[in-house]
Design a protein around this motif. Structure first.
Motif, short mmCIF file in Angstrom:
data_model
loop_
_atom_site.label_atom_id
_atom_site.label_comp_id
_atom_site.label_asym_id
_atom_site.label_seq_id
_atom_site.Cartn_x
_atom_site.Cartn_y
_atom_site.Cartn_z
N TRP A 186 0.91 -1.28 0.22
CA TRP A 186 -0.03 -0.08 -0.11
C TRP A 186 0.91 1.28 0.19
O TRP A 186 0.50 2.10 -0.58
CB TRP A 186 -0.87 -0.04 1.40
CG TRP A 186 -1.51 1.32 1.45
CD1 TRP A 186 -2.84 1.84 0.89
CD2 TRP A 186 -1.23 2.32 2.45
NE1 TRP A 186 -2.94 3.20 1.21
CE2 TRP A 186 -2.11 3.34 2.25
CE3 TRP A 186 -0.11 2.51 3.32
CZ2 TRP A 186 -1.81 4.48 3.17
CZ3 TRP A 186 -0.08 3.65 3.96
CH2 TRP A 186 -0.98 4.64 3.90
N LEU A 187 1.95 1.40 0.83
CA LEU A 187 2.67 2.51 0.60
C LEU A 187 3.59 2.63 -0.21
O LEU A 187 3.59 3.93 -0.87
CB LEU A 187 3.69 2.36 1.99
CG LEU A 187 4.68 3.62 2.68
CD1 LEU A 187 3.82 4.89 2.57
CD2 LEU A 187 5.56 3.11 3.74
N VAL A 188 3.97 1.68 -0.90
CA VAL A 188 4.87 1.68 -2.17
C VAL A 188 3.77 2.34 -3.34
O VAL A 188 4.37 3.07 -3.94
CB VAL A 188 5.71 0.34 -2.76
CG1 VAL A 188 6.03 0.46 -4.21
CG2 VAL A 188 6.35 0.08 -1.59
N ASP A 189 2.79 1.69 -3.53
CA ASP A 189 1.81 2.05 -4.49
C ASP A 189 1.50 3.58 -4.21
O ASP A 189 1.19 4.14 -5.27
CB ASP A 189 0.48 1.17 -4.37
CG ASP A 189 0.81 -0.26 -5.01
OD1 ASP A 189 2.10 -0.51 -5.60
OD2 ASP A 189 -0.20 -1.20 -4.72
N LYS A 190 1.06 3.95 -3.17
CA LYS A 190 0.72 5.39 -2.77
C LYS A 190 1.93 6.41 -3.23
O LYS A 190 1.62 7.22 -3.86
CB LYS A 190 0.22 5.37 -1.34
CG LYS A 190 -0.53 6.74 -1.12
CD LYS A 190 -0.96 6.61 0.28
CE LYS A 190 -1.87 7.99 0.56
NZ LYS A 190 -2.82 8.31 -0.21
N ALA A 191 2.68 6.13 -2.97
CA ALA A 191 4.09 7.01 -3.20
C ALA A 191 4.39 7.10 -4.47
O ALA A 191 4.68 8.05 -5.47
CB ALA A 191 5.39 6.47 -2.25
N THR A 192 4.21 5.84 -5.22
CA THR A 192 4.50 5.82 -6.80
C THR A 192 3.25 6.67 -7.52
O THR A 192 3.79 7.28 -8.43
CB THR A 192 4.54 4.30 -6.99
OG1 THR A 192 5.65 3.73 -6.55
CG2 THR A 192 4.89 4.11 -8.68
N ALA A 193 2.12 6.48 -7.08
CA ALA A 193 0.90 7.17 -7.79
C ALA A 193 1.16 8.53 -7.57
O ALA A 193 0.82 9.29 -8.42
CB ALA A 193 -0.28 6.64 -7.24
N ASP A 194 1.61 8.92 -6.46
CA ASP A 194 1.93 10.23 -6.32
C ASP A 194 2.98 11.00 -6.67
O ASP A 194 3.44 12.16 -6.87
CB ASP A 194 1.92 10.57 -4.67
CG ASP A 194 0.43 10.65 -4.10
OD1 ASP A 194 -0.34 10.33 -4.69
OD2 ASP A 194 0.62 10.51 -2.69
N ARG A 195 3.85 10.13 -7.26
CA ARG A 195 5.09 10.51 -7.88
C ARG A 195 5.99 11.21 -6.68
O ARG A 195 6.80 12.07 -7.10
CB ARG A 195 4.95 11.45 -9.13
CG ARG A 195 4.22 10.86 -10.27
CD ARG A 195 5.00 10.00 -11.01
NE ARG A 195 4.36 9.27 -12.26
CZ ARG A 195 3.78 8.30 -12.38
NH1 ARG A 195 3.18 7.80 -11.23
NH2 ARG A 195 2.94 7.99 -13.58
N TRP A 196 6.00 10.60 -5.86
CA TRP A 196 6.64 11.15 -4.63
C TRP A 196 7.98 10.26 -4.33
O TRP A 196 7.91 9.10 -4.03
CB TRP A 196 6.02 10.96 -3.44
CG TRP A 196 6.85 11.88 -2.10
CD1 TRP A 196 7.61 12.89 -2.22
CD2 TRP A 196 6.61 11.53 -0.90
NE1 TRP A 196 7.95 12.93 -1.15
CE2 TRP A 196 7.59 12.47 -0.21
CE3 TRP A 196 5.77 10.58 0.06
CZ2 TRP A 196 7.56 12.19 1.27
CZ3 TRP A 196 5.94 10.60 1.39
CH2 TRP A 196 6.70 11.60 1.93
N PHE A 197 9.14 10.38 -5.06
CA PHE A 197 10.18 9.51 -5.22
C PHE A 197 11.34 10.07 -4.39
O PHE A 197 12.56 9.38 -4.48
CB PHE A 197 10.70 9.78 -6.81
CG PHE A 197 9.54 9.23 -7.73
CD1 PHE A 197 8.88 8.27 -7.62
CD2 PHE A 197 9.35 10.05 -8.97
CE1 PHE A 197 7.90 7.85 -8.60
CE2 PHE A 197 8.37 9.62 -9.91
CZ PHE A 197 7.81 8.65 -9.58
N ALA A 198 11.24 10.79 -3.45
CA ALA A 198 12.20 11.32 -2.57
C ALA A 198 12.56 10.27 -1.53
O ALA A 198 13.69 10.04 -1.15
CB ALA A 198 11.72 12.62 -1.95
N PRO A 199 11.32 9.43 -1.01
CA PRO A 199 11.71 8.69 0.11
C PRO A 199 12.26 7.39 -0.29
O PRO A 199 11.83 6.89 -1.36
CB PRO A 199 10.56 8.50 0.82
CG PRO A 199 9.41 8.74 0.08
CD PRO A 199 9.94 9.73 -0.98
N ARG A 200 12.79 6.58 0.65
CA ARG A 200 13.28 5.23 0.18
C ARG A 200 12.12 4.54 1.32
O ARG A 200 12.19 4.79 2.39
CB ARG A 200 14.70 4.94 0.60
CG ARG A 200 15.69 5.23 -0.29
CD ARG A 200 16.97 4.87 0.00
NE ARG A 200 18.15 5.48 -0.62
CZ ARG A 200 19.23 4.77 -0.85
NH1 ARG A 200 19.99 3.95 -0.07
NH2 ARG A 200 20.32 5.54 -1.42
#
Length: 238
Positions: free
Chosen positions: A208-222
């Protein structure tokens, strides 16, 4: 000659691998301090937080702590992770000084509520501000003081995410400190170390966390798992 003030130690254990954050997978001995200025509702280390357990904590001087670290590591210098509780409410400077003279590396994880001069002697400072789901409120001025105190140590920010509110809060936290490398991990709602964690549910939270960040194009965090939960179910202390 004055002696160092004894430190309250909940446990010392290892070597094992670091289960999360910037040093995930690294062979580590853990020194867990007793006592904390926070009471996070999902804390999984209450044995090192609540003063009700203080009779279980050992009063140890720096030399005694390093004796145990050497014993556990077989005298081979590796990474020593100082955790808690909140280790920043005590003076671990003498431990770090003694250990680094022998080649040990030191990391510390703290919520960033209490700055300490000894942060600058660390190899890695992990500041883990607590999101809304914790029930705590971050003092961002004190957090900034901790960031400044940590220089020249490698300082990173790690945030545990339980829900959408935590995720949005993490984005705001990242905007406050864009220069800090950011690590996100899904939270583990099971705080009882004797209760097995569902690996299916743990994996689903990570997805869920990976999909959410990817969908938001939030690429800063690991985005990382809690590796110790995946490997051992719900091992207290790692």
């Amino acid at each position: 000659m004055t002696r160092d003030r004894p430190l309250r130690i909940a446990e010392i254990f290892g070597p094992t691998i670091q289960g999360e954050g910037a040093l995930i997978g690294e062979p580590t001995v853990f020194v867990r301090a007793g006592g904390c200025d926070y009471r996070c509702v999902w804390c999984d280390s209450m044995h090192a937080v609540d003063s009700a357990h203080r009779n279980e904590w050992a009063a140890m001087e720096a030399a005694q702590i390093m004796d145990e670290v050497r014993h556990l590591s077989g005298g081979q210098p590796l990474t020593v992770s100082i955790s808690g509780g909140n280790p920043a409410i005590q003076d671990f400077g003498p431990v770090i000084e003694m250990g680094r003279a022998e080649g040990y590396r030191f990391a510390c994880e703290t919520q960033g509520s209490v700055p300490q001069d000894w942060f600058a002697r660390l190899d890695t400072l992990v500041l883990s501000p607590k999101p809304p789901s914790s029930g705590e409120t971050v003092d961002w001025e004190r957090f900034a003081d901790c960031v400044r105190a940590g220089a020249p140590a490698k300082t990173v920010m790690k945030i545990v995410i339980f829900d959408n509110a935590d995720y949005a809060w993490a984005q705001e936290a990242a905007a406050r400190h864009p220069d800090l490398p950011l690590y996100l991990q899904p939270g583990n709602p099971e705080v009882d170390p004797d209760v097995a964690v569902s690996l299916e549910a743990t994996t689903a939270r990570l997805r869920w966390l990976v999909d959410k960040a990817t969908a938001d194009r939030w690429f800063a965090p690991r985005i990382l798992p809690q590796l110790h939960v995946l490997l051992w179910g719900n091992l207290r202390g790692v």
